[in-house]
Design an enzyme around this catalytic site. Sequence first.
Site, PDB file in Angstrom:
ATOM      1  N   ASN A   1      22.632 -21.990 -62.776  1.00 17.93           N
ATOM      2  CA  ASN A   1      22.258 -20.748 -63.956  1.00 17.93           C
ATOM      3  C   ASN A   1      22.602 -21.926 -65.516  1.00 17.93           C
ATOM      4  O   ASN A   1      24.294 -21.994 -65.413  1.00 17.93           O
ATOM      5  CB  ASN A   1      23.481 -19.969 -64.110  1.00 17.93           C
ATOM      6  CG  ASN A   1      22.899 -19.330 -65.172  1.00 17.93           C
ATOM      7  OD1 ASN A   1      22.341 -18.903 -66.075  1.00 17.93           O
ATOM      8  ND2 ASN A   1      23.919 -18.061 -65.301  1.00 17.93           N
TER       9      ASN A   1
ATOM     10  N   LYS B   1      22.580 -20.902 -68.421  1.00 16.81           N
ATOM     11  CA  LYS B   1      23.239 -20.423 -69.597  1.00 16.81           C
ATOM     12  C   LYS B   1      23.041 -21.218 -70.876  1.00 16.81           C
ATOM     13  O   LYS B   1      20.921 -21.323 -71.066  1.00 16.81           O
ATOM     14  CB  LYS B   1      25.330 -20.377 -69.246  1.00 16.81           C
ATOM     15  CG  LYS B   1      25.479 -20.125 -68.627  1.00 16.81           C
ATOM     16  CD  LYS B   1      26.813 -19.635 -68.522  1.00 16.81           C
ATOM     17  CE  LYS B   1      27.446 -19.549 -67.017  1.00 16.81           C
ATOM     18  NZ  LYS B   1      28.530 -18.841 -67.094  1.00 16.81           N
TER      19      LYS B   1
ATOM     20  N   HIS C   1      23.297 -10.958 -65.623  1.00 20.37           N
ATOM     21  CA  HIS C   1      24.135 -11.271 -65.639  1.00 20.37           C
ATOM     22  C   HIS C   1      25.946 -11.076 -66.164  1.00 20.37           C
ATOM     23  O   HIS C   1      25.628  -9.865 -67.113  1.00 20.37           O
ATOM     24  CB  HIS C   1      23.806 -12.980 -65.987  1.00 20.37           C
ATOM     25  CG  HIS C   1      24.914 -13.747 -65.869  1.00 20.37           C
ATOM     26  ND1 HIS C   1      25.996 -14.396 -66.891  1.00 20.37           N
ATOM     27  CD2 HIS C   1      25.411 -15.221 -64.638  1.00 20.37           C
ATOM     28  CE1 HIS C   1      26.767 -14.912 -66.398  1.00 20.37           C
ATOM     29  NE2 HIS C   1      26.410 -15.205 -65.072  1.00 20.37           N
TER      30      HIS C   1
ATOM     31  N   GLU D   1      27.292 -11.967 -68.091  1.00 14.29           N
ATOM     32  CA  GLU D   1      27.231 -12.079 -70.079  1.00 14.29           C
ATOM     33  C   GLU D   1      26.425 -10.577 -69.941  1.00 14.29           C
ATOM     34  O   GLU D   1      26.418 -11.188 -72.001  1.00 14.29           O
ATOM     35  CB  GLU D   1      26.874 -13.496 -70.027  1.00 14.29           C
ATOM     36  CG  GLU D   1      28.123 -14.435 -69.306  1.00 14.29           C
ATOM     37  CD  GLU D   1      27.993 -15.749 -69.719  1.00 14.29           C
ATOM     38  OE1 GLU D   1      26.925 -16.861 -68.905  1.00 14.29           O
ATOM     39  OE2 GLU D   1      28.943 -16.562 -68.427  1.00 14.29           O
TER      40      GLU D   1
ATOM     41  N   GLU E   1      29.017 -11.716 -57.960  1.00 13.25           N
ATOM     42  CA  GLU E   1      30.165 -12.741 -59.063  1.00 13.25           C
ATOM     43  C   GLU E   1      31.334 -11.827 -59.810  1.00 13.25           C
ATOM     44  O   GLU E   1      30.910 -11.260 -60.583  1.00 13.25           O
ATOM     45  CB  GLU E   1      28.493 -13.252 -60.074  1.00 13.25           C
ATOM     46  CG  GLU E   1      27.769 -14.277 -59.874  1.00 13.25           C
ATOM     47  CD  GLU E   1      27.350 -14.904 -60.819  1.00 13.25           C
ATOM     48  OE1 GLU E   1      27.058 -16.424 -60.701  1.00 13.25           O
ATOM     49  OE2 GLU E   1      27.191 -14.779 -62.317  1.00 13.25           O
TER      50      GLU E   1
END
Length: 244
Positions: free
Chosen positions: A4, A6, A90, A92, A162
């Site tokens: 990932n 990001k 995710h 975030e 996660e």
Amino acid sequence: MAGNWKMYKTAGDTTVFFERFLPLVATSTHADIAICPTYVNIPAAVAAAGNSRVGIGAQNLYWAKEGAFTGEISGPMLKAAGCEYVIIGHSERRQYFGETEETVLKRTLAAIEHGLKPIVCVGERLEERESNNTETVLRAQFDGGIAPLTAEQFAQITIAYEPVWAIGTGKTATPDMAADAHRFIRGLVAARFGDAAAAATRILYGGSVKPDNVKGLMAQPEIDGALVGGASLEAASFASIVNF
Ligand code: PEP
């Protein structure tokens, strides 16, 4: 093994990464490999990955097919751009962009409808772990975002566990802690979709996976792969994780 990226890298950086990375994983047939760049770098990644075994994924998608949704990207657009995977929910996105179980489910359904393979993220925050609520949180995320899928839809997804306190912090869950959470999630899958689905489901661990800790994590039979942030940005580092 999924990277990932990001909000890192330009298109040029993406091309350079693949030039270095592909030779390092050319014989790595033991795992499926995915890289998830930012939307604008998907074409560069797809071109650079070429006919290799590396699949390209997006980091999110919107559930409508098209329409007046300024700033959003849809499943058909990602598919047409050459994406195979899409990360959904995710932490975030949950933390900074208001992602909920309801929106995770909508995005997952849209991804499946348009032929993308969702990597659906779940995981507890530090205060939730410290107050012994890890399982309650995982159950709520599973019940809201994943359990409503049909068995056929569920067969298309990969789950990523996660723990939020381990993402980008350098703190990794110990292999035993991660395996406990994976076992719990697999139990939820078994209860909803049956034992065969639970055995077939891939559950990735994510949270500060690095070349020096991946082996211990992957030694746990419960851990089927890794979703890697920071350590996927550099070709040699991500290749050494893939080739653990
Ligand atoms: C992630 O972004 O999914 C992640 C696990 O990040 P990191 O590996 O940097 O902790």
